[in-house]
Design a protein around this motif. Structure first.
Motif, PDB file in Angstrom:
ATOM      1  N   ASN A 268       0.807  -1.213   0.000  1.00  0.00           N
ATOM      2  CA  ASN A 268       0.000   0.000   0.000  1.00  0.00           C
ATOM      3  C   ASN A 268       0.841   1.264   0.000  1.00  0.00           C
ATOM      4  OD1 ASN A 268      -2.459  -1.656   0.456  1.00  0.00           O
ATOM      5  ND2 ASN A 268      -1.424  -2.083   2.383  1.00  0.00           N
ATOM      6  N   ASN A 421       0.068   3.305  -8.592  1.00  0.00           N
ATOM      7  CA  ASN A 421      -0.886   2.419  -9.282  1.00  0.00           C
ATOM      8  C   ASN A 421      -0.246   1.289 -10.074  1.00  0.00           C
ATOM      9  OD1 ASN A 421      -3.115   3.825  -8.373  1.00  0.00           O
ATOM     10  ND2 ASN A 421      -3.318   5.076 -10.217  1.00  0.00           N
ATOM     11  N   GLY A 426      -4.130  -3.518  -4.836  1.00  0.00           N
ATOM     12  CA  GLY A 426      -4.816  -2.252  -4.632  1.00  0.00           C
ATOM     13  C   GLY A 426      -5.737  -2.290  -3.423  1.00  0.00           C
ATOM     14  N   GLN A 447      -5.670   3.636  -7.387  1.00  0.00           N
ATOM     15  CA  GLN A 447      -6.371   2.358  -7.547  1.00  0.00           C
ATOM     16  C   GLN A 447      -6.273   1.550  -6.252  1.00  0.00           C
ATOM     17  OE1 GLN A 447      -4.604   0.607 -11.033  1.00  0.00           O
ATOM     18  NE2 GLN A 447      -5.231   2.293 -12.352  1.00  0.00           N
ATOM     19  N   ALA A 448      -7.165   1.867  -5.331  1.00  0.00           N
ATOM     20  CA  ALA A 448      -7.221   1.184  -4.043  1.00  0.00           C
ATOM     21  C   ALA A 448      -8.653   1.203  -3.544  1.00  0.00           C
ATOM     22  CB  ALA A 448      -6.295   1.853  -3.031  1.00  0.00           C
ATOM     23  N   TYR A 468      -9.035  -3.564  -4.573  1.00  0.00           N
ATOM     24  CA  TYR A 468      -9.052  -3.573  -6.030  1.00  0.00           C
ATOM     25  C   TYR A 468      -8.030  -4.607  -6.519  1.00  0.00           C
ATOM     26  CZ  TYR A 468     -11.686   0.866  -6.529  1.00  0.00           C
ATOM     27  OH  TYR A 468     -12.637   1.849  -6.509  1.00  0.00           O
ATOM     28  N   LYS A 469      -8.156  -4.965  -7.789  1.00  0.00           N
ATOM     29  CA  LYS A 469      -7.189  -5.828  -8.477  1.00  0.00           C
ATOM     30  C   LYS A 469      -6.975  -7.126  -7.677  1.00  0.00           C
ATOM     31  CE  LYS A 469      -4.275  -2.224  -8.951  1.00  0.00           C
ATOM     32  NZ  LYS A 469      -3.139  -1.386  -9.435  1.00  0.00           N
ATOM     33  N   SER A 471      -6.087  -7.594  -4.747  1.00  0.00           N
ATOM     34  CA  SER A 471      -6.229  -7.446  -3.297  1.00  0.00           C
ATOM     35  C   SER A 471      -7.560  -7.950  -2.765  1.00  0.00           C
ATOM     36  CB  SER A 471      -6.020  -5.984  -2.881  1.00  0.00           C
ATOM     37  OG  SER A 471      -4.659  -5.631  -3.006  1.00  0.00           O
TER      38      SER A 471
END
Length: 501
Positions: A268, A421, A426, A447-448, A468-469, A471
């Motif tokens: 992060n 990002n 994310g 992007q989180a 996101y992604k 995560s």
């Protein structure tokens, strides 16, 4: 184990309220693993076995699911008010035993008792929160013409599998069962393989509150977790852990198209803009790293710190001063801020990243390999800070899950956003600035799933948390989580021809 080691383990067990042997907790009672398998739970402070814990096989998981199947209809039928009352009563019991549970995790997981007070409180508050939300399991009515009615109902899955990690054992166990229980499900809980004892104690506390079979705890490793995910009678899985393990869960659950939520890892970014107060941001960053509630073994820790070049040196100096002021030692002792990492292989893994940072050419400012001064045993790693890190370095790209911070400099906001990002993770981001417009603009673009502005890692109850992604999937800590443990059924009613309208 020598006599001296056995005596030391016995003293620490007594201080923590830990028994020497534990079984599985299924159907409201203690049972042995069917094949008799056991493993040692190791105290990461002493590197010595503290307790012997049963290891569940696939057959044991099947027995736990069977106990859940038997209990599920009655638990749902008792209604949301009764469920809420029992969950709130369990929260009260956990609060009453807060000190004991804190000491258990201090010995079993290495988390200092001072920090554990917050972990237990988080579990208690989450139980109470979802007990209060239980009445929100409402359907809808849809207008249809004539003597007819169309409505939706929210129904539980039945048996839910909840797999929680090693880093906040009792917090994740207590908070992890809250939403599925409130939604009318029963739970088979699998705690972390190396930190199972507080989850077993939670199940024991629940004996007088929850009906038998509503909460079942199976301990063990991959076999138990895989059997729970793959079980045909478990239609809903909630998993917290690493990305790789989460991907394995999804692959297994896909065979039966199960509903899955995942809370996975993060690398992060904490982005500090040049208008921020450097001292305040640095102190908040130390808090957000969660050094004192898990030795920075936290998926939300901002271990990738992107600091504007104008203030980078001052920030590093302030951060290091605050981190070095933390007391590292026996987590059972009040006043200790940091304990050891949870288990040996993870300890070796974190030290491997420290060595990699040095070999890659990052500047080691504080901490590093070797135990902190005065500690001759235990899985201890001091707060470790690398400066002059570049985005291509492994320590800037991979989740270390320990007290290791990578500091990167930037001069252009577009550059900072690109660095923030560019990874496939994310989960969270933390922005420090006094410019509201910049905070909103950057916060929207990063992007989180969870973005703090001038925050220190606190998350209020009811605020959805998810990544996101890579995560994660879905969100927790909110009404969304409660609803995710239900299925929607449509009920379409029409009066029979010639019957009463």
């Amino acid at each position: 184990m020598s006599m001296r080691h056995r005596e030391r383990a016995a003293v620490r067990r007594e201080r923590a309220g830990i028994r020497e042997r534990y079984g599985l907790h299924v159907g409201g009672r203690w049972i042995a693993a069917r094949d008799g398998s056991r493993s040692d739970s190791v105290d990461p402070t002493t590197e010595e076995a503290t307790a012997s814990v049963a290891v569940a096989s696939a057959a044991d998981v099947d027995g736990a699911v069977a106990a859940g199947i038997e209990a599920a209809p009655r638990w749902w039928a008792c209604g949301w008010q009764e469920r809420a009352s029992r969950i709130a009563a369990l929260a009260d019991l956990v609060a009453e035993h807060a000190g004991e549970l804190a000491r258990i995790d201090a010995v079993d997981a290495g988390i200092p008792v001072d920090g554990m007070a917050k972990d237990v409180a988080n579990g208690v508050n989450t139980l109470r929160y979802f007990a209060g939300l239980a009445g929100e399991l409402k359907g809808q009515t849809i207008e249809v013409p004539g003597p007819a009615l169309n409505m939706t109902l929210r129904e539980p899955f039945g048996v839910v599998g909840r797999i929680v990690p090693f880093n906040h054992p009792v917090q994740f166990a207590a908070s992890g069962i809250a939403a599925p229980l409130a939604a009318g499900n029963v739970v088979v809980l699998k705690p972390g393989e190396t930190t199972p004892i507080s989850a077993l104690r939670l199940a024991e506390l629940a004996e007088g509150v929850l009906p038998p079979g509503v909460l079942n705890v199976v301990t063990g490793g991959r076999e138990a977790g895989a059997a729970l995910v793959d079980h045909p009678a478990v239609g809903r899985i909630a998993f917290t852990g690493s990305v790789r393990s989460g991907q394995a869960v999804v692959r297994s659950a896909a065979e039966r198209l199960k509903t899955v939520t995942l809370e996975l890892g993060g690398k992060n970014p904490l982005v500090v803009f040049p208008d921020a107060d450097v001292e305040t941001a640095a102190r908040a960053a130390v808090t957000a790293m969660n050094f004192n509630r898990g030795q920075a073994q936290s998926c939300g820790s901002p271990s990738r710190m992107l600091i504007h070049e104008r203030i980078r040196r001052d920030f590093v100096d302030a951060f290091v001063a605050a981190a070095e002021a933390l007391t590292v030692g026996d987590p059972l002792d009040p006043g200790v801020a940091m304990g050891p990492l949870a288990f040996e292989s993870h300890y070796r893994r974190v030290l491997g990243y420290v060595d990699r940072g040095v070999s890659e050419g990052a500047r080691l400012v504080t901490g590093g390999p070797g135990r902190p001064t005065g500690l001759s045993r235990g899985y201890f790693v001091a707060p470790t800070v690398f400066d002059d890190v570049t985005p291509d370095m492994i320590i800037a790209r991979e989740e270390i899950f320990g007290p290791v911070v990578a500091v990167l400099g930037w001069t252009d906001e577009d550059e900072a956003l690109r660095i923030a990002n560019e990874l496939p993770l994310g989960l969270t981001a933390n922005l420090w600035t006094n410019d509201l417009g910049r905070a909103v603009s950057f916060g929207k673009q990063v992007q989180a799933g969870y973005v703090w502005v001038n925050g220190a890692g606190e998350r209020p109850l009811g605020a959805p948390f998810g990544g996101y992604k890579l995560s994660g999937l879905g969100s927790e800590n909110s009404l969304d989580e409660l609803l995710s443990f239900t299925r929607t059924k449509n009920l379409s009613l029409r009066a029979a021809p010639g019957g009463a309208a």
